[in-house]
Design a protein around this motif. Structure first.
Motif, PDB file in Angstrom:
ATOM      1  N   GLU A   1      47.065  32.426  36.701  1.00 14.91           N
ATOM      2  CA  GLU A   1      47.586  30.961  35.998  1.00 14.91           C
ATOM      3  C   GLU A   1      46.051  30.915  35.137  1.00 14.91           C
ATOM      4  OE1 GLU A   1      48.901  28.216  40.258  1.00 14.91           O
ATOM      5  OE2 GLU A   1      46.488  27.596  39.469  1.00 14.91           O
ATOM      6  N   THR A   2      45.114  30.689  35.224  1.00 19.67           N
ATOM      7  CA  THR A   2      44.288  30.700  33.836  1.00 19.67           C
ATOM      8  C   THR A   2      44.080  31.533  33.597  1.00 19.67           C
ATOM      9  OG1 THR A   2      42.870  31.057  35.788  1.00 19.67           O
ATOM     10  CG2 THR A   2      43.492  28.720  35.714  1.00 19.67           C
ATOM     11  N   THR A   3      43.545  33.364  33.247  1.00 19.14           N
ATOM     12  CA  THR A   3      43.582  34.173  32.780  1.00 19.14           C
ATOM     13  C   THR A   3      44.833  35.695  31.778  1.00 19.14           C
ATOM     14  OG1 THR A   3      43.112  36.119  34.329  1.00 19.14           O
ATOM     15  CG2 THR A   3      41.265  34.773  33.938  1.00 19.14           C
ATOM     16  N   ASP A   4      44.336  35.861  31.167  1.00 22.60           N
ATOM     17  CA  ASP A   4      45.436  37.054  30.531  1.00 22.60           C
ATOM     18  C   ASP A   4      44.973  38.383  31.347  1.00 22.60           C
ATOM     19  OD1 ASP A   4      47.089  34.699  29.365  1.00 22.60           O
ATOM     20  OD2 ASP A   4      46.084  34.943  27.861  1.00 22.60           O
ATOM     21  N   LEU A   5      44.389  38.434  32.401  1.00 26.28           N
ATOM     22  CA  LEU A   5      43.840  39.863  32.754  1.00 26.28           C
ATOM     23  C   LEU A   5      45.176  40.140  33.064  1.00 26.28           C
ATOM     24  CD1 LEU A   5      40.734  38.607  34.654  1.00 26.28           C
ATOM     25  CD2 LEU A   5      40.913  39.812  32.763  1.00 26.28           C
ATOM     26  N   PRO A   6      44.998  41.776  32.929  1.00 27.24           N
ATOM     27  CA  PRO A   6      45.879  42.345  33.337  1.00 27.24           C
ATOM     28  C   PRO A   6      46.182  42.585  34.954  1.00 27.24           C
ATOM     29  CG  PRO A   6      44.645  44.290  31.902  1.00 27.24           C
ATOM     30  CD  PRO A   6      44.332  42.376  32.475  1.00 27.24           C
ATOM     31  N   ILE A   7      47.235  42.329  35.412  1.00 26.54           N
ATOM     32  CA  ILE A   7      46.928  42.295  37.188  1.00 26.54           C
ATOM     33  C   ILE A   7      46.656  42.940  37.947  1.00 26.54           C
ATOM     34  CG2 ILE A   7      49.262  42.959  39.515  1.00 26.54           C
ATOM     35  CD1 ILE A   7      51.210  41.396  37.021  1.00 26.54           C
ATOM     36  N   SER A   8      46.675  44.633  37.333  1.00 23.44           N
ATOM     37  CA  SER A   8      45.787  45.644  38.771  1.00 23.44           C
ATOM     38  C   SER A   8      44.444  45.344  38.058  1.00 23.44           C
ATOM     39  CB  SER A   8      45.921  46.951  37.290  1.00 23.44           C
ATOM     40  OG  SER A   8      45.410  46.493  36.398  1.00 23.44           O
ATOM     41  N   THR A   9      43.627  44.414  37.242  1.00 25.08           N
ATOM     42  CA  THR A   9      42.694  43.469  36.958  1.00 25.08           C
ATOM     43  C   THR A   9      42.232  42.790  38.509  1.00 25.08           C
ATOM     44  OG1 THR A   9      42.427  44.740  34.713  1.00 25.08           O
ATOM     45  CG2 THR A   9      40.228  43.360  35.662  1.00 25.08           C
ATOM     46  N   ILE A  10      43.167  41.642  38.359  1.00 28.99           N
ATOM     47  CA  ILE A  10      43.227  40.674  38.895  1.00 28.99           C
ATOM     48  C   ILE A  10      42.682  41.643  40.407  1.00 28.99           C
ATOM     49  CG2 ILE A  10      44.217  38.535  39.581  1.00 28.99           C
ATOM     50  CD1 ILE A  10      45.268  37.848  37.370  1.00 28.99           C
ATOM     51  N   ALA A  11      44.125  42.650  40.929  1.00 28.99           N
ATOM     52  CA  ALA A  11      44.644  42.667  42.136  1.00 28.99           C
ATOM     53  C   ALA A  11      42.985  43.530  42.748  1.00 28.99           C
ATOM     54  CB  ALA A  11      45.131  43.793  42.434  1.00 28.99           C
ATOM     55  N   LEU A  12      42.143  43.945  41.668  1.00 28.82           N
ATOM     56  CA  LEU A  12      40.617  44.482  42.186  1.00 28.82           C
ATOM     57  C   LEU A  12      40.109  43.558  42.592  1.00 28.82           C
ATOM     58  CD1 LEU A  12      41.146  48.173  40.196  1.00 28.82           C
ATOM     59  CD2 LEU A  12      41.891  48.035  42.005  1.00 28.82           C
ATOM     60  N   SER A  13      39.775  43.147  41.270  1.00 24.12           N
ATOM     61  CA  SER A  13      38.783  42.058  41.695  1.00 24.12           C
ATOM     62  C   SER A  13      38.612  41.141  42.865  1.00 24.12           C
ATOM     63  CB  SER A  13      38.435  40.804  40.320  1.00 24.12           C
ATOM     64  OG  SER A  13      39.709  40.003  40.345  1.00 24.12           O
ATOM     65  N   CYS A  14      40.313  40.644  43.310  1.00 28.29           N
ATOM     66  CA  CYS A  14      40.493  39.779  44.771  1.00 28.29           C
ATOM     67  C   CYS A  14      40.097  40.984  45.734  1.00 28.29           C
ATOM     68  CB  CYS A  14      41.682  39.176  44.328  1.00 28.29           C
ATOM     69  SG  CYS A  14      41.591  38.185  43.049  1.00 28.29           S
ATOM     70  N   GLY A  15      39.344  42.143  46.118  1.00 34.29           N
ATOM     71  CA  GLY A  15      39.471  42.848  46.968  1.00 34.29           C
ATOM     72  C   GLY A  15      41.173  43.586  47.262  1.00 34.29           C
ATOM     73  N   PHE A  16      41.812  43.810  46.264  1.00 30.31           N
ATOM     74  CA  PHE A  16      43.227  44.554  47.104  1.00 30.31           C
ATOM     75  C   PHE A  16      42.586  46.796  46.493  1.00 30.31           C
ATOM     76  CE2 PHE A  16      44.293  40.129  46.531  1.00 30.31           C
ATOM     77  CZ  PHE A  16      45.819  40.020  48.042  1.00 30.31           C
ATOM     78  N   THR A  17      43.304  47.095  47.332  1.00 32.08           N
ATOM     79  CA  THR A  17      43.389  47.925  47.220  1.00 32.08           C
ATOM     80  C   THR A  17      43.646  48.618  45.982  1.00 32.08           C
ATOM     81  OG1 THR A  17      45.074  49.570  48.457  1.00 32.08           O
ATOM     82  CG2 THR A  17      42.282  49.034  49.672  1.00 32.08           C
ATOM     83  N   ASP A  18      45.088  48.538  45.509  1.00 33.45           N
ATOM     84  CA  ASP A  18      45.590  48.181  44.251  1.00 33.45           C
ATOM     85  C   ASP A  18      46.740  47.332  43.938  1.00 33.45           C
ATOM     86  OD1 ASP A  18      48.062  48.814  46.455  1.00 33.45           O
ATOM     87  OD2 ASP A  18      47.493  51.006  45.697  1.00 33.45           O
ATOM     88  N   GLN A  19      47.480  47.450  42.972  1.00 28.94           N
ATOM     89  CA  GLN A  19      48.024  46.450  42.380  1.00 28.94           C
ATOM     90  C   GLN A  19      49.605  46.438  43.510  1.00 28.94           C
ATOM     91  OE1 GLN A  19      49.717  46.600  38.140  1.00 28.94           O
ATOM     92  NE2 GLN A  19      51.198  45.770  38.623  1.00 28.94           N
ATOM     93  N   SER A  20      49.794  47.554  43.372  1.00 27.86           N
ATOM     94  CA  SER A  20      51.150  47.732  44.956  1.00 27.86           C
ATOM     95  C   SER A  20      50.493  46.568  46.099  1.00 27.86           C
ATOM     96  CB  SER A  20      51.128  49.103  45.126  1.00 27.86           C
ATOM     97  OG  SER A  20      51.047  49.550  45.550  1.00 27.86           O
TER      98      SER A  20
END
Length: 118
Positions: free
Chosen positions: A75-94
């Motif tokens: 909602e608040t950033t334009d970070l790539p979804i893959s970057t958000i995924a990793l920063s939130c502890g998901f192993t990958d975007q999928s």
């Protein structure tokens, strides 16, 4: 959609510092056994307290925190979804997309588009 417990509820259950730790370390591997050890409980005791206070197991609570932070970033950033995924502890975007869709019935990309449109 779950109500957040009052600070006094968390203190009574010895969970305040643990919740803070989880939210500050979402990008790390967070295992129930390690978290329980941090607050000198058994994993079973921790799960019971988490269920009593949050109505979620420790594992589900961690996922809820990860998804909330990822949603905030979408909602608040334009970070790539893959970057958000990793920063939130998901192993990958999928993995992120699967969990996000299960929780919201929407993909992260579609959710972001809807939010940006207003």
């Amino acid at each position: 959609d779950l109500k957040w417990p009052r600070d006094s509820d968390l203190e009574l259950a010895n969970l305040w510092s643990l919740v803070k730790y989880i939210n500050e370390n979402l990008d790390q591997t967070l295992r129930t056994e390690q978290l329980a050890h941090r607050i000198e409980m058994s994993p079973i005791q921790l799960d019971r307290r988490m269920k009593r206070v949050f109505r979620l197991s420790t594992k589900k609570f961690i996922m809820k925190c990860r998804l909330e932070e990822a949603t905030r970033q979408l909602e608040t950033t334009d970070l790539p979804i893959s970057t958000i995924a990793l920063s939130c502890g998901f192993t990958d975007q999928s993995s992120f997309t699967r969990n996000f869709r299960a929780a919201t019935s929407d993909t992260p990309a579609s959710f972001r588009k809807k939010v940006k449109r207003g």
